[in-house]
Motif scaffolding. Sequence first.
Motif, PDB file in Angstrom:
ATOM      1  N   GLN B 112       0.823  -1.208   0.000  1.00  0.00           N
ATOM      2  CA  GLN B 112       0.000   0.000   0.000  1.00  0.00           C
ATOM      3  C   GLN B 112       0.862   1.267   0.000  1.00  0.00           C
ATOM      4  O   GLN B 112       0.386   2.365   0.172  1.00  0.00           O
ATOM      5  CB  GLN B 112      -0.976   0.019   1.178  1.00  0.00           C
ATOM      6  CG  GLN B 112      -0.341   0.158   2.546  1.00  0.00           C
ATOM      7  CD  GLN B 112      -1.386   0.561   3.579  1.00  0.00           C
ATOM      8  OE1 GLN B 112      -2.233   1.404   3.325  1.00  0.00           O
ATOM      9  NE2 GLN B 112      -1.340  -0.033   4.754  1.00  0.00           N
ATOM     10  N   ASN B 114       3.423   4.113  -1.614  1.00  0.00           N
ATOM     11  CA  ASN B 114       3.614   4.787  -2.891  1.00  0.00           C
ATOM     12  C   ASN B 114       5.026   4.504  -3.419  1.00  0.00           C
ATOM     13  O   ASN B 114       6.022   4.883  -2.828  1.00  0.00           O
ATOM     14  CB  ASN B 114       3.403   6.304  -2.731  1.00  0.00           C
ATOM     15  CG  ASN B 114       3.348   7.008  -4.061  1.00  0.00           C
ATOM     16  OD1 ASN B 114       4.147   6.734  -4.953  1.00  0.00           O
ATOM     17  ND2 ASN B 114       2.404   7.912  -4.207  1.00  0.00           N
ATOM     18  N   TRP B 115       5.043   3.824  -4.531  1.00  0.00           N
ATOM     19  CA  TRP B 115       6.263   3.344  -5.145  1.00  0.00           C
ATOM     20  C   TRP B 115       7.275   4.449  -5.423  1.00  0.00           C
ATOM     21  O   TRP B 115       8.475   4.282  -5.284  1.00  0.00           O
ATOM     22  CB  TRP B 115       5.853   2.660  -6.453  1.00  0.00           C
ATOM     23  CG  TRP B 115       6.890   1.817  -7.081  1.00  0.00           C
ATOM     24  CD1 TRP B 115       7.585   2.114  -8.215  1.00  0.00           C
ATOM     25  CD2 TRP B 115       7.361   0.544  -6.640  1.00  0.00           C
ATOM     26  NE1 TRP B 115       8.456   1.089  -8.502  1.00  0.00           N
ATOM     27  CE2 TRP B 115       8.341   0.114  -7.555  1.00  0.00           C
ATOM     28  CE3 TRP B 115       7.051  -0.274  -5.545  1.00  0.00           C
ATOM     29  CZ2 TRP B 115       9.018  -1.086  -7.419  1.00  0.00           C
ATOM     30  CZ3 TRP B 115       7.722  -1.477  -5.413  1.00  0.00           C
ATOM     31  CH2 TRP B 115       8.691  -1.876  -6.335  1.00  0.00           C
ATOM     32  N   ASP B 116       6.782   5.599  -5.835  1.00  0.00           N
ATOM     33  CA  ASP B 116       7.658   6.676  -6.305  1.00  0.00           C
ATOM     34  C   ASP B 116       8.295   7.503  -5.192  1.00  0.00           C
ATOM     35  O   ASP B 116       9.286   8.168  -5.410  1.00  0.00           O
ATOM     36  CB  ASP B 116       6.872   7.653  -7.184  1.00  0.00           C
ATOM     37  CG  ASP B 116       6.370   6.983  -8.440  1.00  0.00           C
ATOM     38  OD1 ASP B 116       7.036   6.040  -8.900  1.00  0.00           O
ATOM     39  OD2 ASP B 116       5.316   7.394  -8.942  1.00  0.00           O
ATOM     40  N   LEU B 117       7.669   7.503  -4.023  1.00  0.00           N
ATOM     41  CA  LEU B 117       8.077   8.476  -3.018  1.00  0.00           C
ATOM     42  C   LEU B 117       8.812   7.833  -1.853  1.00  0.00           C
ATOM     43  O   LEU B 117       8.809   6.611  -1.684  1.00  0.00           O
ATOM     44  CB  LEU B 117       6.846   9.210  -2.492  1.00  0.00           C
ATOM     45  CG  LEU B 117       5.996   9.882  -3.560  1.00  0.00           C
ATOM     46  CD1 LEU B 117       4.785  10.516  -2.925  1.00  0.00           C
ATOM     47  CD2 LEU B 117       6.804  10.915  -4.318  1.00  0.00           C
ATOM     48  N   ARG B 159      10.694   2.392  -4.077  1.00  0.00           N
ATOM     49  CA  ARG B 159      11.149   1.589  -5.217  1.00  0.00           C
ATOM     50  C   ARG B 159      12.585   1.100  -5.064  1.00  0.00           C
ATOM     51  O   ARG B 159      12.988   0.158  -5.734  1.00  0.00           O
ATOM     52  CB  ARG B 159      10.989   2.379  -6.523  1.00  0.00           C
ATOM     53  CG  ARG B 159      11.861   3.612  -6.629  1.00  0.00           C
ATOM     54  CD  ARG B 159      11.865   4.223  -8.014  1.00  0.00           C
ATOM     55  NE  ARG B 159      12.777   5.337  -8.050  1.00  0.00           N
ATOM     56  CZ  ARG B 159      12.510   6.556  -7.602  1.00  0.00           C
ATOM     57  NH1 ARG B 159      11.316   6.819  -7.097  1.00  0.00           N
ATOM     58  NH2 ARG B 159      13.397   7.516  -7.648  1.00  0.00           N
TER      59      ARG B 159
END
Lengths: 273, 327
Positions: B112, B114-117, B159
């Motif tokens: 759950q 956020n991959w980018d942050l 990530r």
Amino acid sequence: MKLLRELFHYLDVTAANIKIAFLSIIEYPANIIGWLLSNPIQFLVGFATIQFVVNEFGAINGWNYGQLAFLYGLSVISHALSMIFFVNGWFMGWWVLDGEFDRMLTRPMSVVYQFFFTNINIFGITDLVPGVIVFAYGCQKIGFCFTLANVFQILVLLVGATLIRGGVYLILGSTSFWTRSAIDFGAFTQELFDKTTMYPISMYPEAFQFILTYIIPIGWVSFYPVSGLLGIENGLANGQVATWITLFAGILTMLVAAGFFKLGLRRYESAGN
Amino acid sequence: MEQEKVVIEVNHICKQYKVLKKGEGIKGALKGLVTRESRLVPAVDDLSFQIKAGEIVGFIGPNGAGKSTTIKMMSGILTPTSGEILINGMDIQKKRKEVVRNIGVIFGQRSQLNWDLRLGESYELLRHIYQIDKAQYEETLDVMDQILGIKELLDKPVRQMSLGQRVKGDLVAAMLHSPDVLFLDEPTIGLDISSKYALRKFVKEINEKRKTTIILTTHDLADIEQLCDRLIIINHGHLMEDGNLSEIVNRIAPYKTLVVEYYDEYAPEHDKCELCFHEENVAKYRFGKKEITAARLIEELSAKAQIKDVSIEEAGIDDIIRVAYGQ
């Protein structure tokens, strides 16, 4: 009181979501370059289209050059806003098949809200640029007065128009709960809205106008409120009445769409593992 | 009396999936377009149980048994075809938003975050979603830092994390709002030994320190052995077994296995036990705990052949599963 607290909660989360949307842009600088490059191109294409339309037809059903630019510009602006907040409706089938609603269902907020706002498409801003420019051009052409009242009317119009668009995206997308297929409604919806909001719908046959007025309220996205605002006879609603009907139609469309979505969500089957 | 409070009450839930009937070949496909005949497949069939505050309950069953479907119904994701689920006395279908405030959900295969942050941004968003005040957020983070060492990860983009780090991140994310109930759907899937260890330590400690009720599904039997007070075995959507691990073992698999390595290939039989495996120098004897003791068996076997090495395998969860799944 409880409702007010609820409202603040949603506004607070919206602010946090917008912050995250901006952070995601900064995280990928390459995307910014793409964004900056696509900006002028989008603007050129948008502007060329309006120029072409206006040069070709001069006046359509009593709409002159400047008024058409005004209509077109506002339509692109509400399109851009709908791209920022509601674009996910186009791809709902993918969300359904991939089980993407699991997480939203375990969080204490409305699923419709989360569906749209946890994935704000900040790049939709790029569509705003041509809209604002063509709109400004139209305003200047017809000598539109930016009085406080007029600005307020335009804001009301934009909220209503964006909600109508979002509602239609949501209804189309929600059919995925029944079909369980990942149909992309983007091209179809874009075509539908382009053809019906960027030009006056009075140029279409009456039966079609009737549908766009009472059944799928796309006429209220731009034609009725803009003609009301500019004092062009549309045979239905004049002046501010048209703007308020737009807002009302927007809220109604979104409520109906949200109800339809909720109905579909009961059939949601997650994704097997 | 806190221990006796029922947190989850599952009453006669059923879940059926609609599967479209498809005929063979082009003819069948065309027919399917017109008639759309569908068939109802039951995934969960009349399941009822209760879970008390502070319990750690393990859900096991083969793939397709209905574990995930059950856990997804309990966490508000799927709507049961019939029956009801009460959490803290509230129907999750009717009061979803209220009920899920008090539950946390972890899916081993789905993050759950956020991959980018950076990890901290995901937590910040959750803080707003669950309306957690800053002081309480910091306090929870301190506790989680003691258990999992999460603070050193806060500034790392998700990530760039290893799977183990991401799972830690997800565990903390699910605990930020201090839920009473935590659902873990195959949390250890794909984890290495040290990450599994960290996860189990986490489950134990939050259960002890915060009295969190924990429901987990797993295929890793060590998870069950090390964590669960109670075991629920599901197969074909039915409840097969429900009870304490050792009690279930004693009831349906009351035996141990003696593994003997001999100096040569001859392995003697013994009338009080079953020679269930024999290959080269190694033989395995399965014996009932009431029939004979291990010491006695070794003694009697060593009289017949020369023994090099022995070990004893407790009947464990895999034996239960073999028996229960076989039914």
